[in-house]
Design an enzyme around this catalytic site. Structure first.
Site, PDB file in Angstrom:
ATOM      1  N   ARG A 262       0.852  -1.185   0.000  1.00  0.00           N
ATOM      2  CA  ARG A 262       0.000   0.000   0.000  1.00  0.00           C
ATOM      3  C   ARG A 262       0.896   1.246   0.000  1.00  0.00           C
ATOM      4  O   ARG A 262       1.633   1.481   0.959  1.00  0.00           O
ATOM      5  CB  ARG A 262      -0.898  -0.010   1.236  1.00  0.00           C
ATOM      6  CG  ARG A 262      -1.681   1.263   1.392  1.00  0.00           C
ATOM      7  CD  ARG A 262      -2.615   1.285   2.606  1.00  0.00           C
ATOM      8  NE  ARG A 262      -3.211   2.607   2.651  1.00  0.00           N
ATOM      9  CZ  ARG A 262      -3.182   3.435   3.686  1.00  0.00           C
ATOM     10  NH1 ARG A 262      -2.631   3.066   4.831  1.00  0.00           N
ATOM     11  NH2 ARG A 262      -3.702   4.627   3.603  1.00  0.00           N
TER      12      ARG A 262
ATOM     13  N   HIS B  16      -2.797  10.894   0.555  1.00  0.00           N
ATOM     14  CA  HIS B  16      -2.278  10.687   1.919  1.00  0.00           C
ATOM     15  C   HIS B  16      -1.653  12.009   2.371  1.00  0.00           C
ATOM     16  O   HIS B  16      -0.438  12.111   2.565  1.00  0.00           O
ATOM     17  CB  HIS B  16      -1.277   9.530   1.930  1.00  0.00           C
ATOM     18  CG  HIS B  16      -1.029   8.933   3.291  1.00  0.00           C
ATOM     19  ND1 HIS B  16      -1.135   7.586   3.558  1.00  0.00           N
ATOM     20  CD2 HIS B  16      -0.663   9.503   4.468  1.00  0.00           C
ATOM     21  CE1 HIS B  16      -0.843   7.363   4.833  1.00  0.00           C
ATOM     22  NE2 HIS B  16      -0.553   8.513   5.408  1.00  0.00           N
TER      23      HIS B  16
ATOM     24  N   GLU C  73      -7.229   8.506   6.241  1.00  0.00           N
ATOM     25  CA  GLU C  73      -7.466   9.223   7.502  1.00  0.00           C
ATOM     26  C   GLU C  73      -7.857  10.675   7.302  1.00  0.00           C
ATOM     27  O   GLU C  73      -7.105  11.591   7.681  1.00  0.00           O
ATOM     28  CB  GLU C  73      -6.221   9.149   8.392  1.00  0.00           C
ATOM     29  CG  GLU C  73      -5.783   7.746   8.731  1.00  0.00           C
ATOM     30  CD  GLU C  73      -4.756   7.705   9.850  1.00  0.00           C
ATOM     31  OE1 GLU C  73      -4.389   8.768  10.381  1.00  0.00           O
ATOM     32  OE2 GLU C  73      -4.346   6.585  10.222  1.00  0.00           O
TER      33      GLU C  73
ATOM     34  N   ASN D 285      -7.511   2.006   9.768  1.00  0.00           N
ATOM     35  CA  ASN D 285      -6.216   2.217  10.437  1.00  0.00           C
ATOM     36  C   ASN D 285      -6.479   2.260  11.936  1.00  0.00           C
ATOM     37  O   ASN D 285      -7.307   3.057  12.401  1.00  0.00           O
ATOM     38  CB  ASN D 285      -5.582   3.558  10.025  1.00  0.00           C
ATOM     39  CG  ASN D 285      -5.067   3.548   8.601  1.00  0.00           C
ATOM     40  OD1 ASN D 285      -5.192   2.540   7.894  1.00  0.00           O
ATOM     41  ND2 ASN D 285      -4.497   4.651   8.166  1.00  0.00           N
TER      42      ASN D 285
ATOM     43  N   TYR E 228      -4.517   1.997  15.895  1.00  0.00           N
ATOM     44  CA  TYR E 228      -3.254   1.953  16.643  1.00  0.00           C
ATOM     45  C   TYR E 228      -3.425   1.747  18.144  1.00  0.00           C
ATOM     46  O   TYR E 228      -2.634   1.072  18.764  1.00  0.00           O
ATOM     47  CB  TYR E 228      -2.455   3.251  16.423  1.00  0.00           C
ATOM     48  CG  TYR E 228      -1.815   3.345  15.059  1.00  0.00           C
ATOM     49  CD1 TYR E 228      -2.513   3.871  13.969  1.00  0.00           C
ATOM     50  CD2 TYR E 228      -0.520   2.898  14.847  1.00  0.00           C
ATOM     51  CE1 TYR E 228      -1.925   3.948  12.711  1.00  0.00           C
ATOM     52  CE2 TYR E 228       0.075   2.980  13.595  1.00  0.00           C
ATOM     53  CZ  TYR E 228      -0.627   3.504  12.533  1.00  0.00           C
ATOM     54  OH  TYR E 228      -0.043   3.573  11.289  1.00  0.00           O
TER      55      TYR E 228
ATOM     56  N   GLU F  64      -3.562  -0.061   8.196  1.00  0.00           N
ATOM     57  CA  GLU F  64      -2.411   0.361   9.000  1.00  0.00           C
ATOM     58  C   GLU F  64      -2.570  -0.131  10.430  1.00  0.00           C
ATOM     59  O   GLU F  64      -3.678  -0.107  10.980  1.00  0.00           O
ATOM     60  CB  GLU F  64      -2.281   1.895   9.081  1.00  0.00           C
ATOM     61  CG  GLU F  64      -1.574   2.537   7.923  1.00  0.00           C
ATOM     62  CD  GLU F  64      -1.447   4.044   8.082  1.00  0.00           C
ATOM     63  OE1 GLU F  64      -1.198   4.516   9.210  1.00  0.00           O
ATOM     64  OE2 GLU F  64      -1.608   4.737   7.073  1.00  0.00           O
TER      65      GLU F  64
HETATM   66  C1  GAL Z   1      -1.181   7.263  10.545  1.00  0.00           C
HETATM   67  C2  GAL Z   1      -0.749   7.817   9.224  1.00  0.00           C
HETATM   68  C3  GAL Z   1       0.607   7.395   8.790  1.00  0.00           C
HETATM   69  C4  GAL Z   1       1.612   7.280   9.928  1.00  0.00           C
HETATM   70  C5  GAL Z   1       1.021   6.624  11.153  1.00  0.00           C
HETATM   71  C6  GAL Z   1       1.882   6.646  12.396  1.00  0.00           C
HETATM   72  O1  GAL Z   1      -2.101   8.106  11.142  1.00  0.00           O
HETATM   73  O2  GAL Z   1      -1.665   7.440   8.219  1.00  0.00           O
HETATM   74  O3  GAL Z   1       1.012   8.276   7.784  1.00  0.00           O
HETATM   75  O4  GAL Z   1       2.249   8.436  10.175  1.00  0.00           O
HETATM   76  O5  GAL Z   1      -0.184   7.211  11.498  1.00  0.00           O
HETATM   77  O6  GAL Z   1       1.722   7.832  13.096  1.00  0.00           O
END
Ligand code: GAL
Length: 523
Positions: free
Chosen positions: A104, A149, A194, A335, A337, A401
């Site tokens: 990607r 992006h 995002e 995405n 985290y 992500e």
């Molecule tokens: C996401 C973003 C990425 C990368 C990642 C880590 O929000 O799409 O570009 O930076 O976070 O912070």
């Protein structure tokens, strides 16, 4: 006789103990992902390419933003970054070596259209992406393209950027050109990455390019334009390209998981639910249902009225746009985290972060990364996947992500990243195998360390270590690269189920010992 029984039992127990030590931790699921599950890596143009003005590339908002002192933590820029503009072949080698099914990456709009419009088309820019795409395909790695992006051509910011709906036809033109020039080989398209971050960090908090602080209204306008632009790019693909190209188009939406601070307190439970709707729902609700979530509508309308405004700060889709936006997805890009805890807290000023009346916090015991916003909370991932299943009718999800940051000092022995990937993929595996969430792929962020936006090079997310002081930008695999290579090759965590096999062995030993004892007692 009794003595020899006990001796035998002890021996068996010892053997049992040895085996328990050599296998994975007790709570790990030993199972495989579905056969058609796919694994990949993600990057983004501004974060890796460099070549910021090479071969006629135009200026974008991140070029402008990083060239203005004071905006980036370490005063760095993406002028060279990983220099993938010149080193893309090495990137493909790394992907091949790890065994990625797909890659990607995003297109730099200003590399293809230096002014942002069709007035000038850069064949050099198009050639760069054609070379990358062809090399990927030659190596059996499928390209997955993100059209946007975050690196908007500066001339389009000069007419107002995303809060201005004049950008819709410009994005549509850019998307059409991309489908025309790459769509014969590229079958997976993500319109926006995002949009939340584009709108809140770029036009709300002013921490990202273009650095505008206008939280009360600008992010809502920005989101509205982006959703319409996404819908246009989605519909246009079906009208003009689908028949010949047979690809798929979706949008990538980011969201944490939001859990109640006190699960026994109903107002915390409500606050957490509201937080997911304000975050994921802001973009996904319109894509699935044609309008913003009811909670957003009620809260922002009410606050706007109290502020004496004659119109809500949250715009509405008219009939036409409702039908354009609703259903504009073939898959949902996700995405994810981290997780935050939520409590009820009346907002202090007007703007998205305060409109929802939620106070956010983190459990201090959650493991910390190098990024202040990122803690490891694996169970949150599974909960978000189940929430998506419940709220949108189990849509096809591509995880686009997921990843972990550390600092320079960590180097190649990135154990915490390995732990994060283990625990998060385990949580996803559980959501797929036990709860039947329709997740079909997983993308690790990121293939290599890169320019981490306002944090510059001070936070590393890669599974390859990049030396940013060496002009050749060498890349070295970290421990996490070896871990993911194995995970991809195995397609999960093979082996008999640890807990049940251990338990059954335990029972066998016990029953055998009892059998001998009873036999002995009965003579
Ligand atoms: C996401 C973003 C990425 C990368 C990642 C880590 O929000 O799409 O570009 O930076 O976070 O912070």
């Amino acid at each position: 006789m009794l003595n020899s029984c006990l001796f035998l039992g002890a021996l068996l127990l010892l053997g049992f103990g040895e085996e328990a030590k050599s296998v994975a931790p007790k709570n790990q699921i030993r199972a495989l992902f579905p056969d058609n599950f796919r694994w990949g890596f993600a990057t983004a143009s501004y974060q890796i390419e460099g070549g910021w003005d090479a071969d006629g590339k135009g200026e974008n908002i991140w070029d402008r933003f990083t060239h203005t002192p004071g905006n980036i933590a370490d005063n760095s820029t993406g002028d060279v970054a990983c220099d993938s503009y010149h080193n893309y072949a090495r990137d493909v080698e790394m992907l091949k070596d790890i065994g990625a099914d797909y890659y990607r990456f995003s297109l730099s709009w200003s590399r293809i259209l230096p002014n942002g419009t069709l007035a000038v088309v850069s064949e050099a820019g198009i050639a760069y992406y054609n070379n990358l795409i062809n090399l990927l395909i030659a190596n059996n790695i499928e390209p997955m393209i993100t059209l946007y992006h975050w690196d908007l051509p500066q001339p389009l910011q000069d007419i107002g950027g995303w809060p201005n709906e004049a950008l819709i036809p410009h994005f549509e033109n850019f998307a059409r050109l991309a489908y025309q020039r790459f769509g014969d080989r590229v079958k997976l398209w993500i319109t926006f990455n995002e949009a939340f971050v584009t709108c809140m960090h770029g036009y709300g908090y002013g921490k990202h390019a273009p650095g505008i602080s206008g939280e009360d209204t600008e992010p809502y306008k920005c989101a509205h334009t982006i959703l319409k632009s996404h819908a246009r790019a989605y519909r246009m693909y079906y009208d003009e390209f689908f028949q010949a190209q047979n690809g798929r188009v979706g949008i990538t939406i980011d969201s944490g998981w939001y859990a109640p601070l006190d699960p026994n307190n109903p107002s915390d439970v409500e606050a957490a639910e509201r937080a997911v709707r304000f975050k994921h729902g802001w973009f996904a609700w319109p894509v699935f249902y044609g309008h913003y979530p009811d909670e957003m509508r009620i809260f922002v309308d009410k606050k706007s009225e109290e502020e004496g405004l004659d119109q809500s700060r949250l715009p509405e889709f008219d009939r036409y746009w409702e039908t354009q936006v609703k259903g504009s997805w073939d898959f949902l890009g996700l995405n994810h985290y981290t997780t935050e805890l939520c409590t009820y807290k009346v907002g202090e000023y007007s703007g998205w972060s305060q409109d929802q009346d939620v106070g956010f916090s983190r459990d201090p015991t959650w493991p910390e990364s190098a990024s202040d916003w990122l803690r490891s909370v694996p169970w949150g991932f599974g909960n978000l996947l189940r929430w998506i299943k419940r709220n949108y009718g189990n849509p096809l999800v591509y995880v686009t992500e997921n990843g972990w940051s550390d600092s320079d000092a960590v180097g190649l022995e990135d154990d915490l990243r390995v732990e994060y990937y283990t625990n998060y993929t385990q949580s996803m595996l559980q959501a797929i195998t036990e709860d039947r969430c329709d997740v079909r792929s997983y993308t690790a962020w990121s293939l290599m360390d890169n320019f981490e936006w306002a944090r510059g090079y001070s936070e590393r997310f890669g599974v390859h270590w990049v030396n940013f002081t060496d002009p050749a930008r060498p890349r070295i695999p970290k421990k996490s690269a070896a871990f993911l290579k194995q995970l991809f090759a195995d397609n999960g965590y093979p082996g008999p189920d640890v807990n049940s096999s251990a338990e059954s062995k335990h029972w066998k030993i016990l029953s055998f010992t009892y059998f001998i004892l009873i036999k002995f007692m009965l003579g």
